[in-house]
Motif scaffolding. Structure first.
Motif, PDB file in Angstrom:
ATOM      1  N   ILE A 145      42.594  35.020  41.231  1.00 56.52           N
ATOM      2  CA  ILE A 145      41.167  35.044  40.748  1.00 56.52           C
ATOM      3  C   ILE A 145      41.025  36.565  40.263  1.00 56.52           C
ATOM      4  N   THR A 146      41.406  37.207  41.141  1.00 51.29           N
ATOM      5  CA  THR A 146      41.094  39.005  40.806  1.00 51.29           C
ATOM      6  C   THR A 146      42.062  39.366  39.585  1.00 51.29           C
ATOM      7  N   VAL A 147      42.996  38.798  39.596  1.00 47.94           N
ATOM      8  CA  VAL A 147      44.061  39.209  38.485  1.00 47.94           C
ATOM      9  C   VAL A 147      43.310  38.639  37.075  1.00 47.94           C
ATOM     10  N   PHE A 148      43.090  37.485  37.238  1.00 49.33           N
ATOM     11  CA  PHE A 148      42.143  36.881  36.213  1.00 49.33           C
ATOM     12  C   PHE A 148      41.091  37.752  35.746  1.00 49.33           C
ATOM     13  N   LEU A 149      40.345  38.284  36.614  1.00 47.97           N
ATOM     14  CA  LEU A 149      39.130  38.941  36.645  1.00 47.97           C
ATOM     15  C   LEU A 149      39.532  40.312  35.993  1.00 47.97           C
ATOM     16  N   ASN A 150      40.713  40.839  36.296  1.00 47.05           N
ATOM     17  CA  ASN A 150      41.231  42.128  35.857  1.00 47.05           C
ATOM     18  C   ASN A 150      41.464  41.978  34.169  1.00 47.05           C
ATOM     19  N   SER A 151      42.152  40.909  33.757  1.00 46.96           N
ATOM     20  CA  SER A 151      42.056  40.975  32.322  1.00 46.96           C
ATOM     21  C   SER A 151      41.007  40.412  31.534  1.00 46.96           C
ATOM     22  N   TRP A 152      40.187  39.602  32.253  1.00 49.05           N
ATOM     23  CA  TRP A 152      38.718  39.153  31.847  1.00 49.05           C
ATOM     24  C   TRP A 152      37.923  40.579  31.371  1.00 49.05           C
ATOM     25  N   SER A 153      38.308  41.416  32.366  1.00 47.82           N
ATOM     26  CA  SER A 153      37.386  42.746  32.114  1.00 47.82           C
ATOM     27  C   SER A 153      37.872  43.365  30.733  1.00 47.82           C
ATOM     28  N   ALA A 154      39.166  43.389  30.536  1.00 50.14           N
ATOM     29  CA  ALA A 154      39.661  44.213  29.257  1.00 50.14           C
ATOM     30  C   ALA A 154      39.086  43.369  28.188  1.00 50.14           C
ATOM     31  N   GLN A 155      39.016  42.022  27.930  1.00 47.44           N
ATOM     32  CA  GLN A 155      38.495  41.296  26.979  1.00 47.44           C
ATOM     33  C   GLN A 155      36.601  41.705  26.900  1.00 47.44           C
ATOM     34  N   PHE A 156      36.200  41.723  28.178  1.00 51.10           N
ATOM     35  CA  PHE A 156      34.763  41.943  28.193  1.00 51.10           C
ATOM     36  C   PHE A 156      34.377  43.302  27.440  1.00 51.10           C
ATOM     37  N   TYR A 157      35.111  44.296  27.964  1.00 49.27           N
ATOM     38  CA  TYR A 157      34.589  45.714  27.498  1.00 49.27           C
ATOM     39  C   TYR A 157      34.951  45.770  25.952  1.00 49.27           C
ATOM     40  N   ASN A 158      36.192  45.128  25.557  1.00 43.64           N
ATOM     41  CA  ASN A 158      36.498  45.331  24.097  1.00 43.64           C
ATOM     42  C   ASN A 158      35.496  44.408  23.407  1.00 43.64           C
ATOM     43  N   ALA A 159      34.948  43.316  23.834  1.00 44.86           N
ATOM     44  CA  ALA A 159      33.911  42.648  23.244  1.00 44.86           C
ATOM     45  C   ALA A 159      32.617  43.459  23.214  1.00 44.86           C
ATOM     46  N   LEU A 160      32.395  44.374  24.107  1.00 44.35           N
ATOM     47  CA  LEU A 160      31.483  45.194  23.970  1.00 44.35           C
ATOM     48  C   LEU A 160      31.430  46.394  23.088  1.00 44.35           C
TER      49      LEU A 160
END
Ligand SMILES: Nc1ncnc2c1ncn2[C@@H]1O[C@H](COP(=O)(O)OP(=O)(O)OP(=O)(O)O)[C@@H](O)[C@H]1O
Length: 587
Positions: free
Chosen positions: A56-71
Motif C-alpha cells: 500500500i505504501t508503494v501505491f501511496l508513493n505513485s498516488w503522491s506523484a499524481q496528486f502533486y501533478n494535479a495540484l
C-alpha cells in the motif's frame, strides 16, 4: 541462621561472563515448542499484514506523484477522485495498523507466558532458587522473571518484525528510487561520470554515516543500561524489605537508618542515570541533526535535475518520499538504537540467569558438591535415616562439624544440642538435601515423608486454611480436620476463621505461628519430623503440651529437635551433641 542483609547485587559472586548461554538458545525454544502452530500462524499473519502495508505504501508513493501533478496543473477533475482513493488507502492502513498491533500483542504475551512457565519451573524446580540465594549466584531473580522475560518476548518480536518489514520496504523502494531518479552525470577531472541510481547511493551514504556515528557514541549504553536495571531492582527490593519488616523497624526506631540505606542505594540509581543522560544527550544531538537534515537533504540532492527540467513537481515529491523511505529503512539501526541497547542488556541478564540455574542443577545433581567430595544423599529402601562419616563444611570448604554415623529409627526421638553457630540448622539442611558442602553420606528412606519446621514457619498470604495445609493445597484436608488440629494446638479462636484471607505472619503472634506450625504437623503426619527451635516462642507448659501431642498423635514419626531448652531432654531419649569443628558425641 546465616546473616543476610546486604543488597543482593553487592553480595553477588556471579561469574561475569554470561556467554555460555547464547541469545539464540533463549529465543528458539518457544518456536519449536508445543505451541509452535499457533506461534507461527500468528507470526505469519503479522508478516503478511506488514507485506500488504508495504504494498500500500508503494501505491501511496505513485498516488503522491499524481496528486502533486494535479495540484501543479490545477486539475480540478482529477482532484476529487484522488481524494477518494486516498480515503480508501487510509481506511486499509487503519485496519492493518489496528489488527497488526492486536495480533503482535497477543503473540508477545503468549511467548512471555511460555517463557515465564519455563523459567518458573527451572528456578523453583530442583530448588535452584534456594541455591541461588544460598550461594549468592544471581541478583534479583524476581526482576528477571517478571520484567526481563516480558521485554525479551515483546522486544525481540517487535525488533525482528520491524527489521523484516524494513528490509522489504528497502528493497522495494530502492527499486522505485533507482528507476524514478535515474542517473546523474557529474564531471570529474574534465571527464563526465555517470552515477546510476544516484539517489539510492545518497540515501545509503546518508543513513550509514548516521548509524556509524550513532554506534560510536552510544555503545557504552549497553552496559550502563544493564547496570540501571540492576540498581533499580535493588532499590525496589530494599523498599519491599522495609514493608515486610515494618513492625521490627518501627520497634527499633530504625527509620533514619532505613532512609539512609534507601538513599545510598538510590544514589547508585542517580549516578548511573547521569551516565545514561550524558550518552543520551550525545545521541540526541546526532538524532535530531539527522532527522532535521532529512527534510531538506533529498530535495537538495535532486535539485540539479529538477532545475534542469528532468523532473516535474510530482516526480520531485515522489523522489523525495521514496528517498525518505529508503533512508529511513537504511536508518533502522539508528532509529532502533535505544531499543537495541535495552534488548542487549535484557538478553545478557537472562543469559546469565539461565546459565546460573543450569549450573546449580548440574552442580548438585551430577557432580560432587565441593572439592572436598560433597555430601552424597542417597534414597534407600530401608526405614531408617542414617549418616555415614558425615562431616559438614561451609561453602568455602572450612570444616564446620563432624557428625559421624547416626541412625534415626522410625518413632525415635532425638535432641540435637550445641552452641550457637555450631552447625545444628546446617545438619537439618543436609538432611533436607539443601546443604551439599562437606563429606560423607546420608541414606534417607525412599518415599518417606519428611517435614522440616523452622523457628518461624512460612505462611503463605491467603486463607488460614491454605496457610495451615501448606505445602499441600488448601483442599487437601477437610475443614473439620483443620478445625480439630487448630483446637488441639489451642488455637480455638482461629478454628472459625479458616476461610479468612490475611497476611498471617503479620496477624498471628510468634507463639501462635509456632502452634499453627504444630497443627500443620498434626495434619500432615510426616514419617520424619525435624524441628529447628520450632517451639522456642512458647511458654514451657505449651511447649511440653505440643511434645505430648506429638507423642500421642505421631507415635511412629521419628522426631529430631534442635533446641536449647534443657526441659526438652525429657521428651528425647537420644541426644546428638554438635560441636563446631570438633568431634561428635552421641549419647
Ligand atoms: N549460606 C551460608 N554461607 C556461609 N555460611 C553459612 C551459611 N549458612 C550458615 N552458615 C554458617 O554456618 C554456621 C552454622 O550455622 P547454623 O545455622 O547451622 O548454626 P546453629 O548451630 O543452628 O546456630 P543457632 O543455634 O544460633 O541457630 C554459622 O557460622 C553460619 O554463619
Amino acid at each position: 541462621m546465616p546473616p543476610s542483609t546486604a543488597p543482593l547485587s553487592l553480595r553477588s559472586h556471579a561469574p561475569r561472563d554470561p556467554h555460555s548461554v547464547s541469545a539464540w538458545s533463549l529465543i528458539k525454544p518457544y518456536w519449536v515448542s508445543k505451541e509452535w502452530r499457533i506461534a507461527w500462524t500468528l507470526l505469519i499473519a503479522i508478516i503478511a499484514m506488514d507485506l500488504v502495508t508495504v504494498r500500500i505504501t508503494v501505491f501511496l508513493n505513485s498516488w503522491s506523484a499524481q496528486f502533486y501533478n494535479a495540484l501543479q496543473t490545477k486539475d480540478v477533475r482529477d482532484f476529487p477522485h484522488l481524494m477518494i482513493v486516498f480515503s480508501g488507502i487510509v481506511a486499509a492502513l487503519i485496519v492493518l495498523f489496528v489488527y497488526r498491533r492486536y495480533l503482535s500483542q497477543m503473540l508477545g504475551f503468549r511467548w512471555r507466558q511460555w517463557l515465564t512457565d519455563q523459567f518458573l519451573r527451572e528456578w523453583l524446580g530442583e530448588r535452584a532458587f534456594y541455591r541461588i540465594e544460598r550461594d549468592r549466584l544471581a541478583d534479583n531473580p524476581d526482576q528477571r522473571i517478571s520484567d526481563d522475560l516480558q521485554s525479551l518476548a515483546t522486544t525481540t518480536l517487535s525488533l525482528s518484525l520491524d527489521l523484516l518489514s524494513t528490509v522489504v520496504t528497502l528493497v522495494t523502494f530502492i527499486f522505485i528510487l533507482w528507476t524514478l531518479a535515474g542517473a546523474l552525470t557529474v564531471t570529474l577531472g574534465g571527464k563526465p561520470l555517470v552515477v546510476p541510481g544516484y539517489m539510492v547511493w545518497a540515501a545509503a551514504l546518508y543513513a550509514l554515516g548516521g548509524s556509524f556515528v550513532m554506534q560510536k557514541l552510544g555503545h557504552p549504553l549497553v552496559s550502563i543500561n544493564y547496570q540501571q536495571q540492576r540498581v533499580e531492582a535493588d532499590f525496589r527490593f530494599g523498599l519491599i524489605r522495609v514493608r515486610e519488616n515494618a513492625e521490627q523497624i518501627a520497634f527499633y526506631d530504625g527509620m533514619r537508618t532505613e532512609e539512609n540505606n534507601a538513599k545510598t542505594i538510590f544514589a547508585r540509581i542517580r549516578d548511573n542515570w547521569w551516565r545514561i543522560m550524558k550518552y543520551t544527550k550525545r545521541l540526541s544531538f546526532v538524532l535530531s541533526f539527522y532527522s532535521n537534515i532529512a527534510f531538506i537533504f533529498p530535495i537538495a540532492v535532486a535539485a540539479p535535475k529538477y532545475f534542469a527540467g528532468a523532473y516535474t513537481m510530482g516526480v520531485l515529491m515522489q523522489v523525495r518520499s521514496a528517498f525518505s523511505t529508503v533512508s529511513d529503512s537504511f536508518s533502522w539501526f539508528i532509529n532502533s538504537y535505544g531499543t537495541l541497547v535495552e534488548w542487549r542488556a535484557t538478553v545478557n541478564r537472562l543469559r546469565e540467569f539461565k546459565r546460573v540455574i543450569h549450573t546449580t542443577h548440574l552442580k548438585e545433581s551430577v557432580l560432587p558438591a565441593t572439592e572436598h567430595g560433597g555430601i552424597n544423599l542417597h534414597f534407600v529402601d530401608a526405614p531408617t535415616l542414617t549418616t555415614r562419616g558425615l562431616k559438614l563444611a561451609l561453602p568455602n570448604g572450612t570444616p564446620l562439624t563432624t557428625i559421624g554415623d547416626v541412625a534415626i529409627e522410625p518413632g525415635s526421638r532425638w535432641l540435637v544440642r550445641g552452641a550457637s553457630g555450631a552447625g545444628k540448622s546446617t545438619l537439618l539442611r543436609a538432611f533436607a538435601g539443601l546443604w551439599p558442602f562437606g563429606d560423607g553420606a546420608i541414606d534417607a528412606p525412599v518415599d518417606a515423608h519428611m517435614m522440616f519446621v523452622p523457628q518461624q514457619s512460612y505462611l503463605p498470604i491467603g486463607t488460614l486454611k491454605a496457610a495451615l495445609a501448606y505445602p499441600a493445597p488448601a483442599d487437601a484436608y477437610d475443614d473439620e480436620a483443620c478445625r480439630e488440629a487448630l483446637r488441639t494446638c489451642r488455637l480455638e479462636d482461629y478454628a472459625a476463621r479458616l476461610a479468612e484471607s490475611a497476611h498471617w505472619t503479620r496477624v498471628l503472634s510468634p507463639g501462635e505461628q509456632q502452634r499453627l506450625a504444630a497443627a500443620r504437623v498434626l495434619l500432615h503426619k510426616p514419617d520424619f519430623l525435624f524441628l529447628d527451635e520450632a517451639t522456642s516462642a512458647l511458654d514451657a507448659e505449651n511447649e511440653a503440651r505440643i511434645y505430648r501431642l506429638f507423642d500421642e498423635h505421631l507415635p511412629k514419626t521419628a522426631i529430631v529437635s534442635v533446641a536449647h531448652r534443657e526441659a526438652l531432654a525429657a521428651f528425647h531419649p537420644h541426644t546428638l551433641e554438635v560441636e563446631r569443628s570438633g568431634e561428635r558425641a552421641v549419647a
